[in-house]
Write an enzyme that holds these catalytic residues in place. Structure first.
Site, PDB file in Angstrom:
ATOM      1  N   ASP A   1       4.050   1.233   4.382  1.00 37.54           N
ATOM      2  CA  ASP A   1       3.424   1.401   5.684  1.00 37.54           C
ATOM      3  C   ASP A   1       1.917   1.296   5.443  1.00 37.54           C
ATOM      4  O   ASP A   1       1.295   2.232   4.949  1.00 37.54           O
ATOM      5  CB  ASP A   1       3.814   2.778   6.248  1.00 37.54           C
TER       6      ASP A   1
ATOM      7  N   ASP B   1       4.282   5.733  18.910  1.00 42.80           N
ATOM      8  CA  ASP B   1       3.566   5.817  17.632  1.00 42.80           C
ATOM      9  C   ASP B   1       2.068   5.937  17.876  1.00 42.80           C
ATOM     10  O   ASP B   1       1.410   4.985  18.285  1.00 42.80           O
ATOM     11  CB  ASP B   1       3.880   4.574  16.792  1.00 42.80           C
TER      12      ASP B   1
ATOM     13  N   GLU C   1       6.346  -1.662  12.790  1.00 43.81           N
ATOM     14  CA  GLU C   1       6.398  -0.240  12.471  1.00 43.81           C
ATOM     15  C   GLU C   1       7.468   0.511  13.285  1.00 43.81           C
ATOM     16  O   GLU C   1       8.240   1.283  12.706  1.00 43.81           O
ATOM     17  CB  GLU C   1       5.009   0.389  12.655  1.00 43.81           C
TER      18      GLU C   1
ATOM     19  N   LYS D   1      -7.783  -2.325   8.410  1.00 40.76           N
ATOM     20  CA  LYS D   1      -6.730  -2.845   9.298  1.00 40.76           C
ATOM     21  C   LYS D   1      -7.256  -3.102  10.715  1.00 40.76           C
ATOM     22  O   LYS D   1      -6.771  -3.984  11.401  1.00 40.76           O
ATOM     23  CB  LYS D   1      -5.583  -1.839   9.338  1.00 40.76           C
TER      24      LYS D   1
HETATM   25  P1  ADP Z   1      -2.085   5.413  10.757  1.00 40.47           P
HETATM   26  O1  ADP Z   1      -0.679   4.947  10.880  1.00 40.47           O
HETATM   27  O2  ADP Z   1      -2.965   4.921  11.861  1.00 40.47           O
HETATM   28  O3  ADP Z   1      -2.687   5.208   9.428  1.00 40.47           O
HETATM   29  P2  ADP Z   1      -1.111   8.148  10.608  1.00 40.47           P
HETATM   30  O4  ADP Z   1       0.201   8.017  11.251  1.00 40.47           O
HETATM   31  O5  ADP Z   1      -1.144   8.454   9.167  1.00 40.47           O
HETATM   32  O6  ADP Z   1      -2.072   6.969  10.957  1.00 40.47           O
HETATM   33  O7  ADP Z   1      -1.911   9.259  11.397  1.00 40.47           O
HETATM   34  C1  ADP Z   1      -3.176   9.620  11.037  1.00 40.47           C
HETATM   35  C2  ADP Z   1      -3.768  10.410  12.159  1.00 40.47           C
HETATM   36  O8  ADP Z   1      -2.943  11.544  12.389  1.00 40.47           O
HETATM   37  C3  ADP Z   1      -5.163  10.891  11.854  1.00 40.47           C
HETATM   38  O9  ADP Z   1      -6.005  10.642  12.969  1.00 40.47           O
HETATM   39  C4  ADP Z   1      -4.950  12.378  11.667  1.00 40.47           C
HETATM   40  O10 ADP Z   1      -6.088  13.142  12.035  1.00 40.47           O
HETATM   41  C5  ADP Z   1      -3.797  12.637  12.602  1.00 40.47           C
HETATM   42  N1  ADP Z   1      -3.096  13.877  12.278  1.00 40.47           N
HETATM   43  C6  ADP Z   1      -2.464  14.208  11.141  1.00 40.47           C
HETATM   44  N2  ADP Z   1      -2.008  15.461  11.199  1.00 40.47           N
HETATM   45  C7  ADP Z   1      -2.361  15.939  12.423  1.00 40.47           C
HETATM   46  C8  ADP Z   1      -2.198  17.170  13.100  1.00 40.47           C
HETATM   47  N3  ADP Z   1      -1.588  18.205  12.522  1.00 40.47           N
HETATM   48  N4  ADP Z   1      -2.683  17.286  14.363  1.00 40.47           N
HETATM   49  C9  ADP Z   1      -3.317  16.262  14.961  1.00 40.47           C
HETATM   50  N5  ADP Z   1      -3.511  15.086  14.372  1.00 40.47           N
HETATM   51  C10 ADP Z   1      -3.047  14.916  13.122  1.00 40.47           C
HETATM   52 MG    MG Z   2       1.123   4.372  11.237  1.00 41.27          MG
END
Ligand code: ADP
Ligand code: MG
Length: 513
Positions: free
Chosen positions: A13, A183, A152, A75
């Site tokens: 991912d 998502d 995804e 990205k």
């Molecule tokens: P991406 O797929 O865009 O890389 P992710 O699915 O890993 O992202 O999500 C990352 C985002 O999730 C970040 O903005 C992070 O701050 C947020 N995030 C992670 N844990 C929490 C939480 N407990 N509460 C709110 N937001 C969260």
């Molecule tokens: Mg993601």
């Protein structure tokens, strides 16, 4: 029995803010592989420090102090020719930056899974043709052989389906169910409605916003804290890169805290002054309501595009770290009338689904995986530019409307305008507008060597073959006596040449050996 070692089934991912790599373990379960630092999530951040290139946690930490040396979220810029920041005196294509991330994931995972080069990489369903191709190129640069690029949400549904038993491995046919995947990650938002049956994943409709994610929620907090500072001291802490770097980190932390606690506070330090700002969850939800509303709107639109009602949706799946925010869950519960399914970790589900897909493709655990069919739709209308006969004005002629199930082949016949026309330019565009300027230009193919005796009105057939992985092939057939056919790979103005790809791959993979 044959003795060839089984290749690991690897899924990646490649996230905007975090990337995750997973494999299918010996007992057939998907499992996240921790990186060299011991973390399941690797920040998609790169630090250029003199001659050293550092990816992941340490790079993310350096954001607070060395922002100018940081390439963050490549990205978000995939599809552009170069990343918008210069490091030293060098500019990098986003593919190379993603190549560094993928190469780190690959090297770290090899310690657990053994050497491999094949992997399935995921992209947002909303990614267009250009970005899919760039992602594939990123994989190549990172030293991978990309088995497949899958969406995804599809990957997430595969992971949920597998763990919840919607995929009946014994082959018993269950009723197909409709799933909505919401998502919300760090930098992108996607919503997808799919039909999941036994060994079958069909995307019915998909929509999203490439520029909406957790970072926008962070930004609201930053604005709020910075304003408080400015109101008190008359200076703006965001103008200083160190103060801003610290604010970015602390506001993100506070936001995450607010998902499990009802209040949080952020200390802002700039120069010799500092101020502590308290934020309650209610305040935070108020100041970000419009962001949530944007996702609400997209969810409704997508359901409409799928021609379904909420009563037709059997499951709502949450993916992406930002779905941990209680406001997201509340909104979806009240919209859909059901509790969203949160049984899998929202950060890992996508990588797990990608690993399962890799296992299916490489026929590993073949007794456990009946061949599975994944059906995607195209997320943007594809068309060509043609001049209207009466007015001569250039208009977009759609060939494949959005949300058409893939693979699909579409044909359209045009006519030449002039006698002895020597060349034809086929301009391929993507978008929902009929003015070419408002669509994104995918590429063009020019045919220069037409026979020199063409009559006005000679038929030109344009054929688009859109494959399941989102790749596009074009064939142009010139009618009349010639019956000539031309095959084209789209020439994308922004994409890297084979030589460039090879040299980036060598540069990045060799320096990490
Ligand atoms: P991406 O797929 O865009 O890389 P992710 O699915 O890993 O992202 O999500 C990352 C985002 O999730 C970040 O903005 C992070 O701050 C947020 N995030 C992670 N844990 C929490 C939480 N407990 N509460 C709110 N937001 C969260
Ligand atoms: Mg993601």
């Amino acid at each position: 029995m044959n003795d060839t070692p089984i290749k690991p089934a690897i899924g990646i991912d490649l996230g905007t803010t975090f990337s995750v790599i997973a494999h299918v373990n010996d007992v057939g379960r998907p499992e996240t592989i921790p990186n060299a630092e011991g973390d399941l999530l690797t920040p998609s951040v790169i630090l250029f420090d003199e001659d050293e290139v550092i990816v992941g946690r340490e790079a993310a930490k350096a954001k607070a102090t060395e922002l100018e040396k940081i390439a963050d979220c490549p990205k978000r810029q995939i599809g552009n020719q170069v990343y918008d920041k210069v490091f030293g005196d060098r500019r990098y294509p986003p593919e190379a930056l993603q190549g560094w991330i993928l190469n780190k994931l690959k090297r770290d995972a090899a310690r657990v899974a053994g050497d491999f080069d094949e992997a399935v990489i995921t992209v947002p369903a909303y990614f267009d043709e250009v970005r899919r191709k760039s992602t594939q190129d990123s994989g190549f640069i990172g030293g991978l052989k990309v088995l497949d690029i899958i969406n995804e949400p599809t990957a997430a549904a595969v992971a949920y389906g597998y763990q919840a038993g919607w995929i009946d491995l014994s082959g018993k046919v269950a009723e197909p169910i409709n799933v909505l995947v919401y998502d919300l990650g760090g930098g992108t938002f996607d919503v997808t409605v799919m039909e999941v049956g036994v060994n079958r994943f069909r995307t019915i409709a998909t929509d999203g916003d490439m520029r909406l994610g957790g970072q926008d929620w962070d930004q609201r907090l930053i604005d709020h804290v910075a304003k408080n500072f400015k109101d008190n001291y008359g200076i703006d802490p965001t103008e200083d890169s160190t103060a801003l770097g610290k604010l970015l980190r602390d506001c993100k932390d506070a936001k995450e805290t607010l998902s499990s606690r009802s209040k949080a506070s952020v200390e802002c330090v700039f120069g010799s002054s500092s101020i502590k700002t308290d934020i309650s969850r209610d305040m935070f939800e108020d100041m970000t309501l419009d962001l949530l509303d944007r996702t609400d709107f997209t969810v409704r639109q997508t359901l409409k595009a799928a021609k379904l009602a909420w009563t037709d949706i059997d499951k709502v799946i949450l993916v992406g770290g930002s779905t941990r925010m209680p406001a997201v869950r509340e909104m979806l519960t009240s919209l859909s009338g059901q509790q969203p399914d949160t049984t899998l970790s929202p950060d890992e589900a996508v990588a797990h689904g990608a690993a399962l897909r890799a296992a299916m493709l490489s026929n590993r655990h073949s007794n456990a995986f009946a061949p599975s069919e994944i059906k995607n739709v195209n997320s943007h209308t594809l068309g060509v530019v043609a001049n209207e006969v009466e007015t001569g004005i250039a208009k977009v002629v759609p060939l494949i409307p959005r949300n058409t199930p893939l693979p699909v082949v579409a044909r359209r016949v045009f006519k030449t305008h002039r006698k002895n026309q020597e060349s034809i330019l086929v301009q391929i565009v993507e978008g929902e507008n009929n003015t070419p300027e408002d669509c994104s230009q995918l590429g063009r193919c020019a045919i220069w060597d037409l026979p020199d005796t063409l009559e006005v009105g000679t038929l030109i057939e344009v054929r688009f073959a859109y494959e399941e992985n989102g790749r596009l092939k074009i064939k142009v057939k010139v009618g009349g006596s010639t019956q000539k056919a031309f095959r084209y790979e789209i020439q994308r103005p922004n994409s890297l040449t084979d030589e460039q790809l090879d040299s980036w791959r060598e540069y990045i993979c060799d320096s990490n050996e």
